[in-house]
Motif scaffolding. Structure first.
Motif, PDB file in Angstrom:
ATOM      1  N   VAL A 159       0.829  -1.202   0.000  1.00  0.00           N
ATOM      2  CA  VAL A 159       0.000   0.000   0.000  1.00  0.00           C
ATOM      3  C   VAL A 159       0.862   1.251   0.000  1.00  0.00           C
ATOM      4  O   VAL A 159       0.626   2.196  -0.765  1.00  0.00           O
ATOM      5  N   THR A 182       2.594   1.642  -3.447  1.00  0.00           N
ATOM      6  CA  THR A 182       1.638   2.046  -4.483  1.00  0.00           C
ATOM      7  C   THR A 182       1.231   3.498  -4.308  1.00  0.00           C
ATOM      8  O   THR A 182       1.151   4.260  -5.280  1.00  0.00           O
ATOM      9  N   ALA A 183       0.984   3.910  -3.066  1.00  0.00           N
ATOM     10  CA  ALA A 183       0.604   5.299  -2.807  1.00  0.00           C
ATOM     11  C   ALA A 183       1.713   6.260  -3.208  1.00  0.00           C
ATOM     12  O   ALA A 183       1.454   7.314  -3.810  1.00  0.00           O
ATOM     13  N   LEU A 242      -6.461   4.037  -1.928  1.00  0.00           N
ATOM     14  CA  LEU A 242      -5.559   4.175  -3.069  1.00  0.00           C
ATOM     15  C   LEU A 242      -6.288   4.776  -4.272  1.00  0.00           C
ATOM     16  O   LEU A 242      -5.727   5.607  -4.991  1.00  0.00           O
ATOM     17  N   ARG A 264      -6.543   8.363  -3.632  1.00  0.00           N
ATOM     18  CA  ARG A 264      -5.251   9.031  -3.829  1.00  0.00           C
ATOM     19  C   ARG A 264      -4.993   9.278  -5.313  1.00  0.00           C
ATOM     20  O   ARG A 264      -4.510  10.340  -5.711  1.00  0.00           O
TER      21      ARG A 264
END
Length: 227
Positions: free
Chosen positions: A108, A111-112, A135, A138
């Motif tokens: 996570v 990926t963020a 996500l 975001r």
């Protein structure tokens, strides 16, 4: 997510916030190859959207090809066996493709951080539903495109790809091309769904979970057969 993950990415040469990498405003669309444009209600990959890809890494490469060719940066998270030769043959500019093959428990956070710095981010594992929604939020906030490979709650659009190879006889022959059928469904403008058949000459069979034989590849060109 800790600030260190974002800082380590933005410190890399050539990497900055997604909305600084291009003049395309949030909400506008990143380009896709002509054969795929009719599947997308926005005519391309809309910034801030979450677009699920199922059944085919060939389809993932086709989605990334035009955007990376026009200067966008992309990343793929959680696919250790990704074939860069196949990606290159399908038109992905691989020097603009970042790979994080094994993010482990930092899926996570990684990926963020990538959504903060790149235009398109594909992720092969779904985290907990609440984290998946964060996500997507975001991506929406940063103006990047999130491309999950599989189920994802609240996705804007889902693309399912399946196909077959052409050119092999009974134990002999040469692969001449691949026919890929892609179906779309989604929310809002994408709710009615659509379908196209595409032909990709040559290339490697990169659809999961089938194996990839070692075959000669030809430069790929994507064209729509029918819609």
């Amino acid at each position: 997510m800790s600030g260190s993950a974002t800082a380590s990415l933005t410190a890399l040469n050539g990497v900055s916030a997604a909305n600084e990498l291009t003049q395309t405003p949030v909400g506008k669309a990143l380009p896709v190859l002509d054969g795929l444009a009719g599947l997308l209600p926005w005519g391309g990959l809309r910034r801030g959207s979450t677009v699920v890809v199922r059944g085919s890494t060939t389809l993932l490469f086709a989605l990334l090809a035009a955007a990376t060719a026009e200067g966008s940066w992309a990343a793929v998270v959680g696919m250790p066996d990704l074939g860069l030769v196949a990606a290159d043959e399908l038109g992905v500019v691989v020097h603009r493709l970042a790979l994080v093959p094994a993010p482990g428990p930092e899926l996570v956070a990684v990926t963020a951080a990538l959504l903060d710095g790149l235009d398109l981010v594909a992720v092969a594992r779904q985290p907990a539903p609440a984290e998946a929604r964060r996500l997507s939020a975001r991506a929406r906030n940063r103006g990047s495109v999130l491309i999950p490979l599989g189920s994802w709650p609240g996705a804007d659009l889902e693309l399912d790809g399946s196909g077959r190879w052409q050119g092999l006889g009974d134990g002999h022959g040469r692969l001449r091309g691949r026919e890929l059928t892609v179906r779309s469904r989604g929310r809002g403008a994408a709710a009615r769904g659509n379908q196209v058949r595409l032909t990709l000459p040559g290339g490697w069979p990169v659809d999961l979970p089938t194996d990839r034989p070692n075959v000669a590849a030809e430069p790929a060109r994507l064209r729509s057969v029918t819609s």
